[in-house]
Design a protein around this motif. Structure first.
Motif, short mmCIF file in Angstrom:
data_model
loop_
_atom_site.label_atom_id
_atom_site.label_comp_id
_atom_site.label_asym_id
_atom_site.label_seq_id
_atom_site.Cartn_x
_atom_site.Cartn_y
_atom_site.Cartn_z
N GLU A 2 17.84 14.55 64.30
CA GLU A 2 16.92 13.64 63.64
C GLU A 2 15.49 14.17 63.64
O GLU A 2 14.74 13.94 62.70
CB GLU A 2 16.96 12.28 64.32
CG GLU A 2 16.36 11.22 63.46
CD GLU A 2 16.90 9.85 63.81
OE1 GLU A 2 16.40 8.89 63.24
OE2 GLU A 2 17.80 9.76 64.65
N THR A 3 15.14 14.89 64.68
CA THR A 3 13.77 15.37 64.75
C THR A 3 13.64 16.71 64.04
O THR A 3 14.61 17.38 63.79
CB THR A 3 13.36 15.57 66.22
OG1 THR A 3 14.44 16.17 66.89
CG2 THR A 3 13.00 14.26 66.86
N MET B 1 14.53 18.58 59.08
CA MET B 1 13.49 19.54 58.72
C MET B 1 13.63 20.78 59.59
O MET B 1 13.92 20.69 60.76
CB MET B 1 12.13 18.90 58.98
CG MET B 1 11.01 19.86 58.69
SD MET B 1 9.42 19.07 58.76
CE MET B 1 9.71 17.57 57.87
N PHE B 2 13.47 21.87 58.97
CA PHE B 2 13.69 23.12 59.66
C PHE B 2 12.55 24.07 59.32
O PHE B 2 12.31 24.36 58.16
CB PHE B 2 15.03 23.69 59.22
CG PHE B 2 15.34 25.04 59.77
CD1 PHE B 2 15.98 25.17 60.99
CD2 PHE B 2 14.99 26.18 59.07
CE1 PHE B 2 16.27 26.41 61.50
CE2 PHE B 2 15.27 27.43 59.58
CZ PHE B 2 15.92 27.54 60.80
N LEU B 12 13.53 21.28 53.74
CA LEU B 12 13.89 19.87 53.79
C LEU B 12 15.22 19.67 53.07
O LEU B 12 15.46 20.26 52.02
CB LEU B 12 12.85 19.01 53.07
CG LEU B 12 11.41 19.05 53.56
CD1 LEU B 12 10.59 18.04 52.79
CD2 LEU B 12 11.36 18.73 55.05
N LYS B 13 16.05 18.83 53.67
CA LYS B 13 17.32 18.50 53.03
C LYS B 13 17.25 17.07 52.50
O LYS B 13 17.08 16.13 53.27
CB LYS B 13 18.46 18.64 54.05
CG LYS B 13 19.83 18.30 53.49
CD LYS B 13 20.93 18.71 54.46
CE LYS B 13 22.32 18.39 53.92
NZ LYS B 13 23.38 18.88 54.81
N ILE B 14 17.36 16.94 51.20
CA ILE B 14 17.29 15.63 50.55
C ILE B 14 18.65 15.35 49.93
O ILE B 14 19.20 16.17 49.20
CB ILE B 14 16.24 15.64 49.40
CG1 ILE B 14 14.92 16.24 49.87
CG2 ILE B 14 16.10 14.26 48.77
CD1 ILE B 14 14.00 15.32 50.58
N VAL B 15 19.18 14.16 50.23
CA VAL B 15 20.51 13.81 49.75
C VAL B 15 20.44 12.66 48.75
O VAL B 15 19.83 11.63 49.03
CB VAL B 15 21.43 13.43 50.93
CG1 VAL B 15 22.80 12.98 50.43
CG2 VAL B 15 21.58 14.59 51.90
N GLY B 94 22.26 16.46 58.97
CA GLY B 94 20.99 17.16 58.90
C GLY B 94 20.07 16.71 57.77
O GLY B 94 19.10 17.38 57.46
N ALA B 95 20.39 15.57 57.15
CA ALA B 95 19.54 15.09 56.05
C ALA B 95 18.18 14.66 56.57
O ALA B 95 18.06 14.05 57.62
CB ALA B 95 20.22 13.93 55.33
#
Ligand SMILES: Nc1nc2c(ncn2[C@@H]2O[C@H](COP(=O)(O)OP(=O)(O)O)[C@@H](O)[C@H]2O)c(=O)[nH]1
Ligand SMILES: [Mg+2]
Lengths: 163, 194
Positions: A2-3, B1-2, B12-15, B94-95
């Motif tokens: 989540e973070t 966020m990675f 960013l992963k947007i679903v 991971g969203a």
């Protein structure tokens, strides 16, 4: 997850080294590491012909579907490896501790048996690093996003404006 | 966020979530068609013969450096049909943010409600809190005569506090507004958490 996660440079460098060595020993075209959500962590080797981000996303989807399939037939450990042998190019997907994914892309000349062996060795070396990585992921990161978010909003308006 | 500091990339992963045939794939198709090829990848669609999304659609967008970081947005859609619950869960993993694409047609009302419920369950099963997930509502197919007002949908889906855009995805109306809103929301939320 989540973070926010951020990959520290030293950890990132160690991961890159392992992938580079794997690529050399296994005589692969390129080697990628992704997490199971499809997020690309590192890509090494000849990357001109592929889009590593898309490959990572699709590989994660494939592994998830395969794991589910394998679970359906009653295999207790669904995290294995998957090989697709093509005429010119082949791809090998290897699950690292169920949370990361090694993706090896190789040509017709690569000896598959040896490649598998080197992949397993690389996965063993990656395992403690990915554990460290996951630990980092679980913690809120001190990421300075102040300037970033303000400028991003403007940039989005500029790039997507009028569309 | 990675964030990869070595490559100075922020991912960013947007679903795009919602009931079957609400217009999720259409959103990605419009974004793909309209953006400069320099900043976007291929639109990858894994579909069945019936043109229904099987696993997911995937599109990446990459902007130039901003404050020293290169933002990359990975957009996914989920398949709507109930039997693809496995791949919906996978895509949610991971969203960083979700766009809920509702089908505004009156007769699709129940399908929207069920998709909202299913989304919350899937998030929980992944250990994610539906309440704290950045979310934008898109009330699609507003061009159809049987479309209900966005405010009505918002209320009945329990999303009165959620940013909402009316849209006609086939024409592109509301598509980029929705995308900008979810990206800004994700980044704002990430900043707040620190
Ligand atoms: N009238 C109308 N049709 C739409 C709109 N958006 C999508 N559609 C149509 O709805 C159908 C399903 O769209 P699709 O994007 O495949 O739905 P998905 O299952 O959510 O991915 C397609 O025939 C689209 O052309 C819209 O805003 N208005
Ligand atoms: Mg679709």
């Amino acid at each position: 997850m989540e973070t926010g996660i951020s990959l520290p440079e030293d950890l990132s460098a160690q991961i890159d080294d392992i992938l580079l060595e794997l690529r050399r020993k296994a005589e692969a075209e390129c080697v990628l590491l992704a997490d199971i959500s499809g997020q690309l962590v590192s890509a090494q080797g000849r990357l001109e012909d592929i889009d590593p981000v898309t490959v990572a996303a699709l590989a994660a989807g494939d592994v998830a579907a395969m794991s589910e399939l394998v679970r359906q037939i009653g295999e207790p450990n669904p995290h294995g490896s998957f090989l697709h042998e093509g005429e010119n190019k082949s791809i090998y997907l290897f699950s690292v501790a169920g949370s990361f994914l090694l993706i090896v892309i190789f040509g017709a000349d690569t000896p598959i048996g040896l490649m598998r062996l080197f992949v397993r060795r690389a996965a063993e070396r990656l395992y403690p690093l990915t554990a460290e990585f996951e630990e980092v992921m679980g913690q809120p990161q001190d990421v300075p996003l102040g300037d970033f978010s303000a400028t991003l909003a403007d940039e989005l308006d500029r790039v997507f404006g009028g569309l | 966020m990675f964030i990869n500091w070595k490559l100075r990339e922020i991912n960013l992963k947007i679903v795009y979530y919602g009931p079957a045939l609400s217009g999720k794939t259409t959103n990605l198709q419009y974004i793909h068609a309209k953006t400069n090829p320099n900043i976007r990848g291929e639109l990858v669609s894994l579909k069945t013969r019936g043109d229904r999304t099987l696993y997911f659609d995937f599109l990446q967008l990459e902007l130039g450096q901003i404050a020293g970081l290169k933002p990359r947005f990975n957009l996914y859609t989920v398949p709507g049909q109930s039997y693809y619950v496995g791949s919906r869960r996978l895509v949610l993993q991971g969203a960083d943010g979700i766009v809920f694409v509702a089908d505004s047609q009156r007769e699709r009302f129940q399908a929207n409600v069920e998709a909202v419920k299913d989304m919350a369950e899937n998030l929980r099963s992944l250990g994610l809190n539906p309440e704290s997930m950045p979310l934008v509502l898109q009330c699609n197919k507003q061009d159809l005569p049987n479309a209900v007002q966005p405010s009505v949908l918002q209320r009945r889906l329990g999303m009165t506090k959620v940013t909402c855009f009316p849209s006609v995805a086939i024409k592109g109306t509301g598509v980029f507004d929705t995308l900008k809103a979810i990206i800004n929301l994700v980044v704002a939320q990430a900043q707040k958490k620190l």
